[in-house]
Scaffold this active site. Structure first.
Site, PDB file in Angstrom:
ATOM      1  N   HIS A  96      30.439  35.758  27.984  1.00 40.25           N
ATOM      2  CA  HIS A  96      30.531  34.673  28.962  1.00 40.25           C
ATOM      3  C   HIS A  96      31.946  34.602  29.548  1.00 40.25           C
ATOM      4  O   HIS A  96      32.129  34.586  30.773  1.00 40.25           O
ATOM      5  CB  HIS A  96      30.155  33.347  28.293  1.00 40.25           C
ATOM      6  CG  HIS A  96      30.258  32.156  29.187  1.00 40.25           C
ATOM      7  ND1 HIS A  96      29.158  31.477  29.637  1.00 40.25           N
ATOM      8  CD2 HIS A  96      31.328  31.519  29.720  1.00 40.25           C
ATOM      9  CE1 HIS A  96      29.550  30.472  30.411  1.00 40.25           C
ATOM     10  NE2 HIS A  96      30.863  30.477  30.476  1.00 40.25           N
ATOM     11  N   GLU A  97      32.943  34.559  28.668  1.00 37.15           N
ATOM     12  CA  GLU A  97      34.330  34.430  29.133  1.00 37.15           C
ATOM     13  C   GLU A  97      34.827  35.730  29.768  1.00 37.15           C
ATOM     14  O   GLU A  97      35.554  35.688  30.765  1.00 37.15           O
ATOM     15  CB  GLU A  97      35.241  33.983  27.991  1.00 37.15           C
ATOM     16  CG  GLU A  97      34.870  32.640  27.375  1.00 37.15           C
ATOM     17  CD  GLU A  97      34.731  31.487  28.362  1.00 37.15           C
ATOM     18  OE1 GLU A  97      35.351  31.527  29.451  1.00 37.15           O
ATOM     19  OE2 GLU A  97      33.997  30.537  28.050  1.00 37.15           O
TER      20      GLU A  97
ATOM     21  N   HIS B 164      33.843  35.888  33.367  1.00 34.62           N
ATOM     22  CA  HIS B 164      34.717  35.122  34.268  1.00 34.62           C
ATOM     23  C   HIS B 164      35.920  35.967  34.697  1.00 34.62           C
ATOM     24  O   HIS B 164      36.281  35.990  35.880  1.00 34.62           O
ATOM     25  CB  HIS B 164      35.209  33.844  33.587  1.00 34.62           C
ATOM     26  CG  HIS B 164      34.188  32.760  33.489  1.00 34.62           C
ATOM     27  ND1 HIS B 164      33.576  32.199  34.587  1.00 34.62           N
ATOM     28  CD2 HIS B 164      33.674  32.121  32.409  1.00 34.62           C
ATOM     29  CE1 HIS B 164      32.732  31.258  34.194  1.00 34.62           C
ATOM     30  NE2 HIS B 164      32.764  31.202  32.880  1.00 34.62           N
TER      31      HIS B 164
END
Length: 168
Positions: A78-79, A82
């Site tokens: 998820h990170e 980004h």
């Protein structure tokens, strides 16, 4: 504040997961993005944060220790997504179409915007506020912003401005 010691096996699992998804992304995007820095400084109920310009991922130590491999499998890609989106597209909507594409097509994981970990151990004091349809528990930060008249918050369901319960 005392710091929680992270088992070395957990740190190694974080790095294995990061390297796996970064290699996958580099192959898919025909790029050579470097390994981001991993720190264990995230506080509150957020599992992690991507600091775009620093090329850094901050992880919540307590939630990592409490949730183990599930945390790693969900939060790391998820990170990382980004960071990759920032490098590929610049500043865009945090969980917009570019991020969803990066998660699903490039990394091959579901594009979930939030985690479902139990946050009771990391949740600070909350303050009850009400609207027409329910009671909301606001964080100290949001409560103080309301007291200083810097913000107001609305219920996502009924749209009414939240009002402090009388016992505050």
């Amino acid at each position: 504040m005392t710091t929680l010691r992270i088992p070395i096996a957990s740190q190694q699992a974080v790095m294995r997961c990061l390297r796996h998804y970064l290699a996958q992304a580099n192959a898919h995007l025909d790029s050579q993005y470097p390994e981001p820095k991993i720190t264990y400084r995230q506080r509150g109920t957020s599992a992690g944060t991507a600091h775009l310009t620093l090329w850094e991922i901050r992880l919540n130590t307590i939630l990592l220790v409490e949730n183990g491999q599930q945390f790693i499998d969900e939060v790391i890609p998820h990170e990382l997504a980004h960071l990759l989106v920032y490098r590929q597209f610049g500043r865009v909507s945090p969980h917009g179409s570019e991020w969803q594409w990066m998660m699903e097509k490039v990394l091959g994981v579901p594009a979930n915007r939030t985690h479902n970990f139990n946050v009771r151990s990391v949740q600070g004091n909350t303050f009850p506020y009400s609207c027409l349809c329910q009671t909301h528990l606001l964080t100290v930060r949001r409560h103080n912003k309301i007291l200083r008249k810097e913000s107001e918050y609305r219920c996502k369901k009924c749209g009414q401005i939240l009002k402090a319960n009388n016992n505050i």
